[in-house]
Design a protein around this motif. Structure first.
Motif, PDB file in Angstrom:
ATOM      1  N   SER A  11       0.941  -1.084  -0.014  1.00  0.00           N
ATOM      2  CA  SER A  11      -0.012   0.014   0.041  1.00  0.00           C
ATOM      3  C   SER A  11       0.715   1.334   0.002  1.00  0.00           C
ATOM      4  CB  SER A  11      -0.892   0.012   1.275  1.00  0.00           C
ATOM      5  OG  SER A  11      -1.857   1.208   1.182  1.00  0.00           O
ATOM      6  N   ASN A  60       4.777  -0.398 -11.227  1.00  0.00           N
ATOM      7  CA  ASN A  60       4.222  -1.541 -11.667  1.00  0.00           C
ATOM      8  C   ASN A  60       5.085  -2.687 -11.722  1.00  0.00           C
ATOM      9  OD1 ASN A  60       1.505  -3.094 -12.493  1.00  0.00           O
ATOM     10  ND2 ASN A  60       2.645  -3.303 -14.277  1.00  0.00           N
ATOM     11  N   HIS A  77       5.913  -4.225  -8.654  1.00  0.00           N
ATOM     12  CA  HIS A  77       4.875  -5.269  -8.278  1.00  0.00           C
ATOM     13  C   HIS A  77       4.988  -6.419  -8.781  1.00  0.00           C
ATOM     14  CE1 HIS A  77       2.221  -1.440  -7.105  1.00  0.00           C
ATOM     15  NE2 HIS A  77       2.582  -2.169  -5.661  1.00  0.00           N
ATOM     16  N   GLN A  78       5.205  -6.535 -10.160  1.00  0.00           N
ATOM     17  CA  GLN A  78       5.154  -7.706 -11.030  1.00  0.00           C
ATOM     18  C   GLN A  78       6.516  -8.605 -10.502  1.00  0.00           C
ATOM     19  OE1 GLN A  78       3.199  -8.621 -13.081  1.00  0.00           O
ATOM     20  NE2 GLN A  78       2.040  -6.927 -13.866  1.00  0.00           N
ATOM     21  N   VAL A  93      -2.090  -5.522  -4.327  1.00  0.00           N
ATOM     22  CA  VAL A  93      -2.181  -3.986  -4.245  1.00  0.00           C
ATOM     23  C   VAL A  93      -3.310  -3.689  -3.277  1.00  0.00           C
ATOM     24  CG1 VAL A  93      -1.714  -2.052  -5.104  1.00  0.00           C
ATOM     25  CG2 VAL A  93      -0.797  -3.949  -6.219  1.00  0.00           C
ATOM     26  N   ARG A 149      -4.744   1.615  -3.888  1.00  0.00           N
ATOM     27  CA  ARG A 149      -4.692   2.450  -4.873  1.00  0.00           C
ATOM     28  C   ARG A 149      -4.829   1.735  -6.100  1.00  0.00           C
ATOM     29  NH1 ARG A 149       1.657   2.319  -7.076  1.00  0.00           N
ATOM     30  NH2 ARG A 149       0.584   1.647  -8.929  1.00  0.00           N
ATOM     31  N   GLU A 170      -4.699  -0.367  -9.843  1.00  0.00           N
ATOM     32  CA  GLU A 170      -3.538  -1.016 -10.609  1.00  0.00           C
ATOM     33  C   GLU A 170      -3.997  -1.023 -12.060  1.00  0.00           C
ATOM     34  OE1 GLU A 170      -1.219  -3.109 -11.855  1.00  0.00           O
ATOM     35  OE2 GLU A 170      -2.964  -4.435 -12.030  1.00  0.00           O
ATOM     36  N   SER A 216      -2.374  -1.825 -14.729  1.00  0.00           N
ATOM     37  CA  SER A 216      -2.070  -2.922 -15.567  1.00  0.00           C
ATOM     38  C   SER A 216      -3.072  -3.935 -15.950  1.00  0.00           C
ATOM     39  CB  SER A 216      -0.635  -3.521 -15.176  1.00  0.00           C
ATOM     40  OG  SER A 216      -0.984  -4.423 -14.142  1.00  0.00           O
ATOM     41  N   LEU A 263      -2.447  -7.447 -11.837  1.00  0.00           N
ATOM     42  CA  LEU A 263      -2.050  -7.768 -10.271  1.00  0.00           C
ATOM     43  C   LEU A 263      -3.427  -7.794  -9.702  1.00  0.00           C
ATOM     44  CD1 LEU A 263       0.926  -5.458 -10.184  1.00  0.00           C
ATOM     45  CD2 LEU A 263       0.964  -7.904  -9.876  1.00  0.00           C
ATOM     46  N   SER A 302      -5.754  -6.495  -6.739  1.00  0.00           N
ATOM     47  CA  SER A 302      -5.926  -5.217  -5.891  1.00  0.00           C
ATOM     48  C   SER A 302      -7.235  -5.067  -5.329  1.00  0.00           C
ATOM     49  CB  SER A 302      -5.464  -3.947  -6.925  1.00  0.00           C
ATOM     50  OG  SER A 302      -6.818  -4.286  -8.040  1.00  0.00           O
ATOM     51  N   ASN A 321     -10.088  -7.595  -8.722  1.00  0.00           N
ATOM     52  CA  ASN A 321     -10.067  -6.107  -8.889  1.00  0.00           C
ATOM     53  C   ASN A 321     -11.325  -5.584  -8.135  1.00  0.00           C
ATOM     54  OD1 ASN A 321      -9.475  -3.486  -9.878  1.00  0.00           O
ATOM     55  ND2 ASN A 321     -10.323  -3.960 -11.910  1.00  0.00           N
TER      56      ASN A 321
END
Length: 308
Positions: free
Chosen positions: A102, A108, A111-112, A122, A125, A127, A129, A132, A134, A292
């Motif tokens: 966070s 990004n 993260h990946q 995540v 916030r 995401e 892409s 991921l 989130s 998501n």
């Protein structure tokens, strides 16, 4: 020593006597080596002196503890990429089952990188892409809601505090939504990055904003709104009579007392939801679709925004 029922009482008495004579103290570290380690989730979070991250931190810890997990935490102290990567690398080398991130400015690809090594989610916030997992705030909705409120009040020329995508993805997303909504409604607007301004520079910017005919300012979040209110008071500018102001987050102590017009984000829903989701990722099979989830907050109508 552990009161095991299989130990004879006379043996127990002899051991206790030896302990007393020797002054022996059991080593906790040795006991832990024999114990099964508690399942642990790694948490990388923005500075907890920011009210919304402090609250998010609390709900994540509470929910994970209730689910039987411990939390190993890294708190951001620098916004540089190297410091962020160092913190995430440190977490992933620990015996964690999964990781929650966070921090608004993490890029990004970082993260990946760590999602390939441990289940990662995540938090808070957007995401962008779409690859991921989130759980966060619906910042598009929040930005649109604030602009709609000002439009209903009659504002047709609005100044916005701007944000940088590489510093705070969530705030940047909300500001972009504000711009799109204002354009769609035919509202004249501009945006200025003010985060690095000194107190004096902020005052000069506020005066120029008034001189240029803007009737409302949209602050990036409530702390910035309070700074603007303080600057306006020093300059003798009345809020909202001379200019209206809005904020975002709605979790700071005294929001109701200060009368801030803002959006209150659903921090508890996001925090507890993210905790449950990371445990699902750790304990269950990989979900068929990327998680998501977006939670909407509510508009808080205070006294800092009125008719122009």
């Amino acid at each position: 020593m552990q009161n095991d029922a299989r130990v004879a009482e006379d043996t127990r008495a002899k051991v206790r006597q030896a302990i007393e004579e020797l002054g022996y103290v059991p080593a906790l570290s040795a006991q832990l080596m024999r114990a099964e380690p508690a399942p642990t989730i790694g948490l990388f979070v923005s500075s907890v002196d920011i009210p919304i991250f402090g609250q998010l931190n609390r709900y994540l810890h509470e929910e994970l503890n209730a689910l039987g997990y411990h939390v190993l935490q890294e708190t951001i102290v620098s916004s540089t990429r190297s410091e962020q990567e160092s913190a995430m690398e440190n977490l992933v080398r620990m015996p964690i089952k999964g990781m929650l991130v966070s921090v608004g400015g993490v890029e990004n690809d970082l993260h990946q990188k760590y999602a390939a090594r441990v289940p990662l989610l995540v938090v808070g916030r957007p995401e962008p892409s779409g690859t991921l997992h989130s759980v966060g705030y619906d910042e598009d909705y929040h930005g649109e809601t604030l602009v709609d409120h000002l439009a209903k009040l009659g504002h047709r020329k609005i100044m916005m505090q701007d944000a940088r995508m590489n510093r705070t993805m969530g705030t940047w997303t909300r500001v972009q939504a504000q711009k799109r909504r204002a354009a769609a409604l035919g509202i004249e607007f501009d945006a200025t990055y003010t985060s690095l301004m000194s107190e004096r520079e902020l005052e000069q910017w506020l005066l120029k904003t008034l001189d240029d005919g803007y009737t409302a300012i949209m602050a990036v979040f409530d702390r910035r709104l309070v700074q603007l209110l303080q600057a306006a008071k020093r300059l003798g500018i009345r809020v909202p009579e001379d200019i209206s102001m809005t904020g975002s987050d709605g979790v700071m102590d005294g929001v109701d007392l200060l009368g801030l017009t803002t959006v209150r984000k659903p921090v508890e829903l996001v925090g507890r939801g993210a905790a449950r989701r990371i445990v699902e990722l750790v304990e269950g099979p990989e979900p068929a679709a990327v998680i998501n989830e977006r939670y909407r907050g509510e508009l808080i109508i205070g006294t800092t925004a009125g008719r122009p």
